[in-house]
Motif scaffolding. Sequence first.
Motif, mmCIF file in Angstrom:
data_model
loop_
_atom_site.group_PDB
_atom_site.id
_atom_site.type_symbol
_atom_site.label_atom_id
_atom_site.label_comp_id
_atom_site.label_asym_id
_atom_site.label_seq_id
_atom_site.Cartn_x
_atom_site.Cartn_y
_atom_site.Cartn_z
ATOM 1 N N GLU A 153 52.026 80.181 4.703
ATOM 2 C CA GLU A 153 53.369 79.849 4.226
ATOM 3 C C GLU A 153 53.889 80.927 3.268
ATOM 4 N N THR A 212 58.874 79.762 11.132
ATOM 5 C CA THR A 212 57.487 79.951 11.580
ATOM 6 C C THR A 212 57.366 81.098 12.580
ATOM 7 N N LYS A 272 55.612 74.122 7.599
ATOM 8 C CA LYS A 272 56.659 74.052 6.585
ATOM 9 C C LYS A 272 57.293 75.419 6.381
ATOM 10 N N TYR A 279 60.720 77.492 4.023
ATOM 11 C CA TYR A 279 61.459 77.399 2.758
ATOM 12 C C TYR A 279 62.696 78.294 2.796
ATOM 13 N N GLN A 309 63.121 72.831 1.449
ATOM 14 C CA GLN A 309 61.846 72.839 2.175
ATOM 15 C C GLN A 309 61.975 71.884 3.349
ATOM 16 N N PHE A 310 61.581 72.340 4.524
ATOM 17 C CA PHE A 310 61.647 71.485 5.699
ATOM 18 C C PHE A 310 60.587 71.947 6.685
ATOM 19 N N THR A 311 60.508 71.297 7.830
ATOM 20 C CA THR A 311 59.511 71.682 8.832
ATOM 21 C C THR A 311 60.201 72.307 10.040
ATOM 22 N N GLN A 312 59.434 73.075 10.764
ATOM 23 C CA GLN A 312 59.984 73.769 11.920
ATOM 24 C C GLN A 312 58.897 73.910 12.980
ATOM 25 N N GLU A 346 62.801 67.408 11.556
ATOM 26 C CA GLU A 346 63.662 66.469 10.828
ATOM 27 C C GLU A 346 64.896 66.126 11.658
ATOM 28 N N TYR A 379 61.600 62.850 2.213
ATOM 29 C CA TYR A 379 60.844 63.467 1.119
ATOM 30 C C TYR A 379 60.881 62.692 -0.191
#
Length: 344
Positions: free
Chosen positions: A133, A171, A195, A197, A209-212, A315, A331
């Motif tokens: 990360e 990512t 994750k 940013y 901050q999120f996911t991909q 998300e 979150y």
Amino acid sequence: MKERLQELETEALGKVEKSGTIDELKQVRVEYLGKKGPITEVLRGMGKLSKEERPVIGQLANDVREKISDAIDEKQTKLEDEALEEQLKEESIDVTLPGRPVQVGGPHLLTSIIEEIEDLFLGMGFEIKEGPEVETDYYNFEALNLPKGHPARDMQDTFYITEELLMRTHTSPVQARTMGQKNGTEPVKMICPGKVYRRDTDDATHSHQFTQIEGLLVDEHVRMSDLKGVLQTFARKMFGAEREIRLRPSFFPFTEPSVEMDISCKMCGGEGCSVCKGTGWIEILGAGMVHPNVLEMAGYDSEKYSGFAFGMGPERIAMLKHGIDDIRHFYTNDVRFLSQYHKA
């Protein structure tokens, strides 16, 4: 001396019998069997006895000592058993009472969505890859056709640790690292969840901050039609077999040509509603054919190899699939929200 020992025996056994606590028994033991006790004192006076009397008195003293010690031990066991029985009465459990329910948790909704997507792509032969990360500027930007000073970097303003280290903004660096490990000689077929940013203001649709999840396929003779087939399979698996997709031209520095993928609105079936803002379509992800510069920097011959890449936010997938209107719900750890999706 014989009479004195018998007298001490009677006296000590009487005190043992009257003792009502462990502490009282300990006092009797010290009083009669201790180094300064009367029995020891009697034994010290044996030097005044004749040779014939000494063994008789010695044996008697040992017998008296043993009787007192055994009586103390027996009484101590009795007191301990009584104390244990009393404790068990006070701490007794009514086994006929109904049991107390144990609250059982479950996977977070985002975890469930990510695992569902992973299972889908594993079934299509993709590998799952992970990476750091905290990333270098080279892998996060330069290896993806975003040299220093490129204006497209502004769309991914991030948190820098040093001039060359940063919190990754997507990512995609995992894709660049994986291609580099292949030395430009082997095909790549992978997805990379994790994750990411970006310096963003948190609101209902944005988060710092999120996911991909990004995907990459590099091989000989890869075409845009292959990309469309994979994305259509994904859309129908996640949102229903009746979903249609459309690809619109877009721009990403690391793909050329680039597209945005929309799915037909499941709320209105493409007729137009408030969810799709009257268009009948909902934007879901970005994709495109891997830019030749990206292939070349990873060591691939862009005349021989081609590929496609895509990127999506779990998300957004979860929000569309379950009708969630605020990304912050994922979150803020509100159990009332999270518990709704344990079996989603």
